[in-house]
Design a protein around this motif. Structure first.
Motif, PDB file in Angstrom:
ATOM      1  N   VAL A 132       5.361   3.768   5.168  1.00 39.17           N
ATOM      2  CA  VAL A 132       5.929   2.485   5.560  1.00 39.17           C
ATOM      3  C   VAL A 132       5.985   2.362   7.073  1.00 39.17           C
ATOM      4  N   GLU A 133       6.378   3.441   7.737  1.00 43.89           N
ATOM      5  CA  GLU A 133       6.473   3.396   9.198  1.00 43.89           C
ATOM      6  C   GLU A 133       5.114   3.194   9.847  1.00 43.89           C
ATOM      7  N   SER A 134       4.086   3.864   9.295  1.00 47.06           N
ATOM      8  CA  SER A 134       2.782   3.753   9.938  1.00 47.06           C
ATOM      9  C   SER A 134       2.164   2.380   9.696  1.00 47.06           C
ATOM     10  N   GLU A 135       2.606   1.691   8.626  1.00 46.33           N
ATOM     11  CA  GLU A 135       2.052   0.361   8.351  1.00 46.33           C
ATOM     12  C   GLU A 135       2.908  -0.750   8.938  1.00 46.33           C
ATOM     13  N   GLU A 136       3.969  -0.368   9.651  1.00 51.15           N
ATOM     14  CA  GLU A 136       4.960  -1.367  10.025  1.00 51.15           C
ATOM     15  C   GLU A 136       4.362  -2.521  10.829  1.00 51.15           C
ATOM     16  N   ARG A 137       3.307  -2.243  11.600  1.00 46.76           N
ATOM     17  CA  ARG A 137       2.734  -3.298  12.435  1.00 46.76           C
ATOM     18  C   ARG A 137       1.602  -4.060  11.755  1.00 46.76           C
ATOM     19  N   VAL A 138       1.281  -3.660  10.514  1.00 48.25           N
ATOM     20  CA  VAL A 138       0.219  -4.375   9.785  1.00 48.25           C
ATOM     21  C   VAL A 138       0.875  -5.458   8.947  1.00 48.25           C
ATOM     22  N   ARG A 139       0.527  -6.721   9.203  1.00 47.10           N
ATOM     23  CA  ARG A 139       1.144  -7.800   8.432  1.00 47.10           C
ATOM     24  C   ARG A 139       0.659  -7.761   6.983  1.00 47.10           C
ATOM     25  N   PRO A 140       1.586  -7.886   6.021  1.00 43.57           N
ATOM     26  CA  PRO A 140       1.157  -7.954   4.624  1.00 43.57           C
ATOM     27  C   PRO A 140       0.475  -9.305   4.369  1.00 43.57           C
ATOM     28  N   LYS A 141      -0.404  -9.375   3.368  1.00 48.93           N
ATOM     29  CA  LYS A 141      -1.064 -10.665   3.183  1.00 48.93           C
ATOM     30  C   LYS A 141      -1.160 -11.148   1.736  1.00 48.93           C
ATOM     31  N   GLU A 142      -0.497 -10.454   0.798  1.00 52.46           N
ATOM     32  CA  GLU A 142      -0.559 -10.944  -0.577  1.00 52.46           C
ATOM     33  C   GLU A 142       0.542 -11.966  -0.842  1.00 52.46           C
ATOM     34  N   GLN A 143       0.333 -12.776  -1.861  1.00 53.45           N
ATOM     35  CA  GLN A 143       1.361 -13.733  -2.258  1.00 53.45           C
ATOM     36  C   GLN A 143       2.257 -13.072  -3.310  1.00 53.45           C
ATOM     37  N   ASP A 173       4.065  -7.607   0.676  1.00 56.88           N
ATOM     38  CA  ASP A 173       3.431  -6.488   0.003  1.00 56.88           C
ATOM     39  C   ASP A 173       4.205  -6.256  -1.292  1.00 56.88           C
ATOM     40  N   PRO A 174       3.602  -6.564  -2.455  1.00 51.99           N
ATOM     41  CA  PRO A 174       4.361  -6.526  -3.707  1.00 51.99           C
ATOM     42  C   PRO A 174       4.996  -5.170  -3.999  1.00 51.99           C
ATOM     43  N   ASP A 175       4.246  -4.078  -3.792  1.00 49.37           N
ATOM     44  CA  ASP A 175       4.811  -2.759  -4.098  1.00 49.37           C
ATOM     45  C   ASP A 175       6.010  -2.454  -3.218  1.00 49.37           C
ATOM     46  N   GLN A 176       5.861  -2.786  -1.927  1.00 43.64           N
ATOM     47  CA  GLN A 176       6.958  -2.493  -1.004  1.00 43.64           C
ATOM     48  C   GLN A 176       8.184  -3.342  -1.312  1.00 43.64           C
ATOM     49  N   LEU A 177       7.981  -4.611  -1.649  1.00 46.43           N
ATOM     50  CA  LEU A 177       9.134  -5.450  -1.967  1.00 46.43           C
ATOM     51  C   LEU A 177       9.831  -4.936  -3.221  1.00 46.43           C
ATOM     52  N   GLN A 178       9.019  -4.464  -4.149  1.00 44.82           N
ATOM     53  CA  GLN A 178       9.579  -3.860  -5.356  1.00 44.82           C
ATOM     54  C   GLN A 178      10.483  -2.687  -4.975  1.00 44.82           C
ATOM     55  N   GLN A 179      10.012  -1.894  -4.006  1.00 49.16           N
ATOM     56  CA  GLN A 179      10.789  -0.737  -3.549  1.00 49.16           C
ATOM     57  C   GLN A 179      12.127  -1.189  -2.948  1.00 49.16           C
ATOM     58  N   VAL A 180      12.081  -2.275  -2.165  1.00 48.27           N
ATOM     59  CA  VAL A 180      13.307  -2.804  -1.551  1.00 48.27           C
ATOM     60  C   VAL A 180      14.307  -3.211  -2.626  1.00 48.27           C
ATOM     61  N   PHE A 181      13.855  -4.058  -3.551  1.00 46.96           N
ATOM     62  CA  PHE A 181      14.786  -4.575  -4.558  1.00 46.96           C
ATOM     63  C   PHE A 181      15.277  -3.444  -5.470  1.00 46.96           C
ATOM     64  N   THR A 182      14.352  -2.550  -5.807  1.00 47.19           N
ATOM     65  CA  THR A 182      14.759  -1.445  -6.686  1.00 47.19           C
ATOM     66  C   THR A 182      15.862  -0.630  -6.026  1.00 47.19           C
ATOM     67  N   ASN A 183      15.689  -0.304  -4.758  1.00 56.21           N
ATOM     68  CA  ASN A 183      16.711   0.518  -4.125  1.00 56.21           C
ATOM     69  C   ASN A 183      18.045  -0.217  -4.004  1.00 56.21           C
ATOM     70  N   LEU A 184      17.996  -1.512  -3.629  1.00 51.01           N
ATOM     71  CA  LEU A 184      19.259  -2.238  -3.464  1.00 51.01           C
ATOM     72  C   LEU A 184      19.986  -2.386  -4.798  1.00 51.01           C
ATOM     73  N   VAL A 185      19.226  -2.730  -5.849  1.00 49.08           N
ATOM     74  CA  VAL A 185      19.877  -2.911  -7.153  1.00 49.08           C
ATOM     75  C   VAL A 185      20.352  -1.558  -7.687  1.00 49.08           C
ATOM     76  N   GLU A 186      19.509  -0.531  -7.484  1.00 50.39           N
ATOM     77  CA  GLU A 186      19.886   0.806  -7.937  1.00 50.39           C
ATOM     78  C   GLU A 186      21.163   1.275  -7.232  1.00 50.39           C
ATOM     79  N   ASN A 187      21.247   1.035  -5.927  1.00 50.23           N
ATOM     80  CA  ASN A 187      22.470   1.381  -5.198  1.00 50.23           C
ATOM     81  C   ASN A 187      23.676   0.656  -5.782  1.00 50.23           C
TER      82      ASN A 187
END
Ligand SMILES: Nc1ncnc2c1ncn2[C@@H]1O[C@H](COP(=O)(O)OP(=O)(O)OP(=O)(O)O)[C@@H](O)[C@H]1O
Ligand SMILES: [Mg+2]
Length: 346
Positions: free
Chosen positions: A182-193, A232-246
């Protein structure tokens, strides 16, 4: 050299720089130097301006033996401490009666120092996090070889604990790799819908067995029909999963996920979607809030470890949200539950 020429040279140095001659007075300074040390320093004795013993001693020594010197200069601009590496070089033939002068350049090394400190802390944290389960594993292996050798019941129980510790290490390594990516991709803009509503409901579905096992009720509240963002669908999934899991792990018995959309969100001053994860748990003490997204930071470390948490979840969340140019807000009060808000520009 004329004064104009000296000033011209100093102005071309891209660092704060001052010149001190054999009369021990500051005879020239560039704009950056005056900004750092104060206006009106020209003609003053250097020791009245550079009072820190390390710098003053080094200037004296350089004026005396004309050899390069280095020193550290600490400064505070009112908001934060800054550390400068000062290099001192003798310039012959200029200054009073051509006796030469010392050029002092100030290089701001604060960030480099902080980065070094962060790297050391990080390695120390990782080692500590890995050592704890490893120590447990080694202990159980010894017990299984010795006293519990013939005890089938104990063996089963110990193997269960060992499995738990090993999977904790596995999760930790997985999270570390994920953080790195995630850190190494931080400057690459995601482009999927990404359709947020669909995404959130599948996150909740995936987590429903966990929630059920803990007796937590989850609810998705999305008035908007579809809110689609570039992400980025996978990354957003990771965000929501962690917040809801917490929220499920550390919250109470109810978790509410609210999706809203606004044409002009005040936080990003643009059209944005907001995802709020709200729980009715015991909340987080405000003293922890500023540091919550730091790697390995836990508000309640005992509870987090007990739940198998690595303390990396929110650090990953923060980097992913940064990559999406979004914001993360945390509001919580002890005994009042917590609200984690993700603001994502559309
Ligand atoms: N909804 C919440 N209510 C109370 N405390 C929370 C909540 N969410 C997070 N925390 C606190 O913040 C800490 C950091 O959360 P984070 O997700 O980064 O780590 P974790 O959940 O411990 O580990 P991981 O997510 O890697 O499994 C947690 O350990 C917990 O103390
Ligand atoms: Mg977590």
């Amino acid at each position: 050299m004329t004064t104009e020429q000296i000033d011209g040279f100093l102005a071309a140095i891209p660092l704060p720089a001052v010149l001190v001659d054999q009369t021990e007075r500051i005879i020239a300074a560039n704009t950056e130097g005056a900004t750092l040390l104060g206006q009106g320093i020209l003609g003053r004795h250097f020791a009245t301006i550079l009072r820190q013993p390390s710098v003053a001693t080094a200037i004296e020594a350089c004026l005396r033996d004309k050899t390069p010197k280095t020193a550290k200069h600490l400064s505070n601009d009112g908001a934060q401490d800054t550390t400068f590496a000062v290099t001192l070089r003798y310039v012959p033939g200029i200054g009073a009666v051509g006796g030469g002068a010392v050029l002092a350049c100030f290089d701001d090394i604060t960030e480099r120092q902080q980065a070094g400190q962060m790297r050391r802390d990080f390695v120390a944290n990782v080692s500590h996090e890995l050592r704890t389960p490893l120590t447990a594993l080694i202990g159980f292996i010894e017990t299984l070889r010795g006293p519990a050798r013939e005890d089938a019941q104990a063996r089963d129980r110990f193997l269960g604990i060992m499995e738990g510790e090993a999977s904790r290490m596995n999760r930790l390594v997985g999270d570390l790799l994920s953080l790195n990516r995630v850190e190494s991709e931080e400057r690459v803009r995601p482009k999927e819908q990404v359709d947020l509503k669909g995404h959130l409901s599948s996150t909740l579905k995936t987590l429903s067995p966990v929630a059920e096992a803990r007796g937590v009720e989850m609810e998705l509240d999305a008035a908007e029909e579809t809110v689609s963002i570039t992400g980025d669908p996978d990354q957003l999934q990771q965000v929501f999963t962690n917040l809801v899991e917490n929220a499920v792990k550390y919250g109470g018995d109810k978790v509410q996920v609210v999706l809203t959309y606004s044409e002009r969100d005040p936080a990003v001053r643009a059209p944005a979607a907001r995802v709020q994860v709200i729980d009715n748990g015991s909340g987080i003490d405000p003293v922890h809030l500023p540091r919550l997204t730091e790697r390995f930071y836990r508000a309640d470390s005992h509870r987090s470890r007990e739940m198998g948490g690595t303390g990396l979840g929110l650090a990953i969340v923060k980097h992913i949200i940064n990559r999406h140019r979004g914001r993360l807000r945390v509001e919580s009060e002890l005994g009042q539950g917590s609200v984690f808000t993700v603001i994502l520009p559309v």
